[in-house]
Design a protein around this motif. Sequence first.
Motif, PDB file in Angstrom:
ATOM      1  N   ILE A 237      49.019 -34.901  21.425  1.00 48.15           N
ATOM      2  CA  ILE A 237      48.855 -33.590  22.066  1.00 48.15           C
ATOM      3  C   ILE A 237      48.056 -32.639  21.178  1.00 48.15           C
ATOM      4  CG2 ILE A 237      50.073 -31.642  23.147  1.00 48.15           C
ATOM      5  CD1 ILE A 237      50.643 -34.488  24.393  1.00 48.15           C
ATOM      6  N   ALA A 238      47.038 -32.018  21.752  1.00 49.85           N
ATOM      7  CA  ALA A 238      46.308 -30.944  21.063  1.00 49.85           C
ATOM      8  C   ALA A 238      46.714 -29.612  21.683  1.00 49.85           C
ATOM      9  CB  ALA A 238      44.800 -31.152  21.199  1.00 49.85           C
ATOM     10  N   VAL A 239      46.900 -28.602  20.844  1.00 50.75           N
ATOM     11  CA  VAL A 239      47.233 -27.275  21.356  1.00 50.75           C
ATOM     12  C   VAL A 239      46.031 -26.361  21.097  1.00 50.75           C
ATOM     13  CG1 VAL A 239      48.805 -25.309  21.214  1.00 50.75           C
ATOM     14  CG2 VAL A 239      49.692 -27.634  20.935  1.00 50.75           C
ATOM     15  N   ASN A 240      45.318 -26.014  22.169  1.00 49.46           N
ATOM     16  CA  ASN A 240      44.108 -25.209  22.044  1.00 49.46           C
ATOM     17  C   ASN A 240      44.459 -23.730  22.225  1.00 49.46           C
ATOM     18  OD1 ASN A 240      41.437 -24.569  21.705  1.00 49.46           O
ATOM     19  ND2 ASN A 240      40.802 -25.169  23.779  1.00 49.46           N
ATOM     20  N   GLY A 241      44.496 -23.000  21.120  1.00 51.78           N
ATOM     21  CA  GLY A 241      44.935 -21.597  21.157  1.00 51.78           C
ATOM     22  C   GLY A 241      46.326 -21.524  20.568  1.00 51.78           C
ATOM     23  N   TYR A 242      46.462 -20.819  19.451  1.00 52.07           N
ATOM     24  CA  TYR A 242      47.728 -20.830  18.709  1.00 52.07           C
ATOM     25  C   TYR A 242      48.228 -19.396  18.564  1.00 52.07           C
ATOM     26  CZ  TYR A 242      50.965 -22.376  14.958  1.00 52.07           C
ATOM     27  OH  TYR A 242      52.065 -22.673  14.186  1.00 52.07           O
ATOM     28  N   GLY A 243      48.451 -18.761  19.738  1.00 53.68           N
ATOM     29  CA  GLY A 243      49.000 -17.397  19.729  1.00 53.68           C
ATOM     30  C   GLY A 243      50.459 -17.433  20.154  1.00 53.68           C
ATOM     31  N   THR A 244      50.885 -16.412  20.889  1.00 54.39           N
ATOM     32  CA  THR A 244      52.288 -16.274  21.297  1.00 54.39           C
ATOM     33  C   THR A 244      52.849 -17.557  21.915  1.00 54.39           C
ATOM     34  OG1 THR A 244      51.919 -13.934  21.672  1.00 54.39           O
ATOM     35  CG2 THR A 244      53.849 -14.903  22.729  1.00 54.39           C
ATOM     36  N   ILE A 245      52.148 -18.121  22.888  1.00 57.14           N
ATOM     37  CA  ILE A 245      52.653 -19.320  23.571  1.00 57.14           C
ATOM     38  C   ILE A 245      52.308 -20.584  22.761  1.00 57.14           C
ATOM     39  CG2 ILE A 245      52.511 -20.722  25.680  1.00 57.14           C
ATOM     40  CD1 ILE A 245      53.921 -18.011  26.072  1.00 57.14           C
ATOM     41  N   GLY A 246      51.074 -20.684  22.281  1.00 58.14           N
ATOM     42  CA  GLY A 246      50.612 -21.903  21.620  1.00 58.14           C
ATOM     43  C   GLY A 246      51.462 -22.304  20.426  1.00 58.14           C
ATOM     44  N   LYS A 247      51.806 -21.339  19.589  1.00 58.19           N
ATOM     45  CA  LYS A 247      52.578 -21.704  18.398  1.00 58.19           C
ATOM     46  C   LYS A 247      53.963 -22.212  18.761  1.00 58.19           C
ATOM     47  CE  LYS A 247      53.714 -16.834  17.339  1.00 58.19           C
ATOM     48  NZ  LYS A 247      53.345 -15.697  16.471  1.00 58.19           N
ATOM     49  N   ARG A 248      54.512 -21.684  19.839  1.00 60.46           N
ATOM     50  CA  ARG A 248      55.839 -22.130  20.281  1.00 60.46           C
ATOM     51  C   ARG A 248      55.757 -23.502  20.934  1.00 60.46           C
ATOM     52  NH1 ARG A 248      56.094 -16.482  20.383  1.00 60.46           N
ATOM     53  NH2 ARG A 248      58.161 -15.668  19.813  1.00 60.46           N
ATOM     54  N   VAL A 249      54.709 -23.725  21.737  1.00 58.03           N
ATOM     55  CA  VAL A 249      54.539 -25.026  22.377  1.00 58.03           C
ATOM     56  C   VAL A 249      54.352 -26.095  21.299  1.00 58.03           C
ATOM     57  CG1 VAL A 249      52.955 -26.414  23.795  1.00 58.03           C
ATOM     58  CG2 VAL A 249      53.677 -24.146  24.578  1.00 58.03           C
ATOM     59  N   ALA A 250      53.566 -25.805  20.267  1.00 55.19           N
ATOM     60  CA  ALA A 250      53.338 -26.776  19.196  1.00 55.19           C
ATOM     61  C   ALA A 250      54.669 -27.190  18.564  1.00 55.19           C
ATOM     62  CB  ALA A 250      52.398 -26.183  18.146  1.00 55.19           C
ATOM     63  N   ASP A 251      55.497 -26.199  18.219  1.00 52.70           N
ATOM     64  CA  ASP A 251      56.792 -26.522  17.593  1.00 52.70           C
ATOM     65  C   ASP A 251      57.684 -27.327  18.533  1.00 52.70           C
ATOM     66  OD1 ASP A 251      55.867 -25.085  15.465  1.00 52.70           O
ATOM     67  OD2 ASP A 251      57.306 -23.432  15.651  1.00 52.70           O
ATOM     68  N   ALA A 252      57.671 -26.992  19.814  1.00 57.92           N
ATOM     69  CA  ALA A 252      58.538 -27.681  20.780  1.00 57.92           C
ATOM     70  C   ALA A 252      58.067 -29.116  20.996  1.00 57.92           C
ATOM     71  CB  ALA A 252      58.571 -26.915  22.101  1.00 57.92           C
TER      72      ALA A 252
END
Lengths: 335, 335
Positions: free
Chosen positions: B6-21
Amino acid sequence: MVKAKIAVNGYGTIGKRVADAVQAQDDMEVIGISKTKPNYEAAVAHQLGYDIYAPAENVGAFEKAGMRAAGTIEEMIEKADLVVDCTPGGIGEGNKPLYQKAGVKAIWQGGESHTIAGFSFNAASNYEGALGRDLVRVVSCNTTGLCRVISPIDRELGVKKVRVTLARRAADPNDVKKGPINAIVPDPIKLPSHHGPDVRSVLPQIDITTAALKIPTTLMHVHTVNMEVNTDCTADDIKKIFGSQSRIRFVGQGISSTAEIIEFARDIRRPRNDMWENCIWAESITVHEKEFYFFQAIHQESIVVPENVDAIRAMMELESDGAKSIEKTNKAIGL
Amino acid sequence: MVKAKIAVNGYGTIGKRVADAVQAQDDMEVIGISKTKPNYEAAVAHQLGYDIYAPAENVGAFEKAGMRAAGTIEEMIEKADLVVDCTPGGIGEGNKPLYQKAGVKAIWQGGESHTIAGFSFNAASNYEGALGRDLVRVVSCNTTGLCRVISPIDRELGVKKVRVTLARRAADPNDVKKGPINAIVPDPIKLPSHHGPDVRSVLPQIDITTAALKIPTTLMHVHTVNMEVNTDCTADDIKKIFGSQSRIRFVGQGISSTAEIIEFARDIRRPRNDMWENCIWAESITVHEKEFYFFQAIHQESIVVPENVDAIRAMMELESDGAKSIEKTNKAIGL
């Protein structure tokens, strides 16, 4: 013409506005206002030339502060035909024996319960029912705002059901003690909120449920109103009905929030930036079958002020026609 | 088992949380996150050990800031099975050709329109419809919060009509640029707000109207929800239905506002004080004939995070049963 002699007991947010509005009429006059302490609001009352009455034990403090009291609160009440009680919610009830002993008529505000007077007043809804009464309660800002929009719609279309969410300002602009600073507070959590039953103290035939949220702002309340009606209608029909009411104002022209409404009130030189009318966003009026929605903003500090004047006029039987009283009140205060 | 890349494109409010989850799951892994500038959020991503990818022209700036980029965003996408696009609303659409050229699956957030993916996702509502799909949109925080309560009620009682007023936080906690500071903003003024139609992108059979107010707070949204249903029911029936949903949490025990919900999330050591569940005040659930009301609070920063994980699992066909995916996601993140 002999003017009706009005005493204003309690000179805070509502009382100071009611005093000015009464003084602006030609058929009634303020014979005195009461204040417990010689603070900045009392100083302004003194400057404006109102006779200030105080609790007996505090008369000396007023003297010391350079604004001699005209007497005690009991003495003020003796001189009046009618007292408008603008003391804080819950305090007014304790004053009832005082008014009854003096044999004066009395008006309370919406912070007291319906039973205190046995009659809850809104000029556009039930003016005629107040004619000659000795005791009347003028309903609160939110209830006034709701009665003003429900009454004319019920007369024209027949109201089946009303559902309202109230976003309530958490504190008045001069209140530095209250929160929330950064939160939304469902208040009360248990539904419905008291506003629905309170509307029914004026309009008992209306089926209404209300929910209220307390939010971090001081300027105005905003209501999201949903009404089901018995008759087919269009948004233009609703606008026409609201447009016929002098205490309903449509807002638009770039007014996107309560802040801009208050700025507009300042620009048109309203005293204390007061907005006595319900402010309805015309663009928000949306009809779907026999159901419509709209947003309205309610200025909690001032919306009940003209209602108090009309209540006085009905109770003193200075005018038997509600529409004429409303027109007279509006004209005198500049609405 | 080979983990889904999985790549997370955009690491702001939602992105950083999705990455951790995503990283917390055992069937998928984060192969990289993208960031345009080496700011404080990028520094934390670097500390957490995520491979950071940047626009080609900014790779040097990351090197200079002491957090060497693993490559360009295009290179990250090439390595992934699926990209979760968490760029700001409206930007994600421009990335679609990039994903299609690389032949990777893609998830967008609720800031994009339904048409970008042709399928709008909520785990409790339509997990199975996402199985094997290449393009999916996870609906926004408010829509997610509404779908989670409407779906189970519709299944058990049949929903006739839903009416919602949303009191929306004006800005996120880290957003210092936005107002209002002291106002209520009907947004949009024209009704209904987009939230109702957006719910229908997931639940097309539901009759729903929504109105939204923007208010000066950052913590959470609060919804006043009214639902008419087809079946007689009691408040206990409603509580039982909501109680069966793992992503609905009842609040009480002195929690009177959104501020106390966030304090509670801090006390139970939730990462970033996230509250992934709808928070419903059980006491507010009130039934009147076939109509009921309640208040719920929605944590805009985190509520869609477990939904993104479930969307990945459905699209990658790692699990065919929605209930099992929800349970697995919840357990891994500590919900």
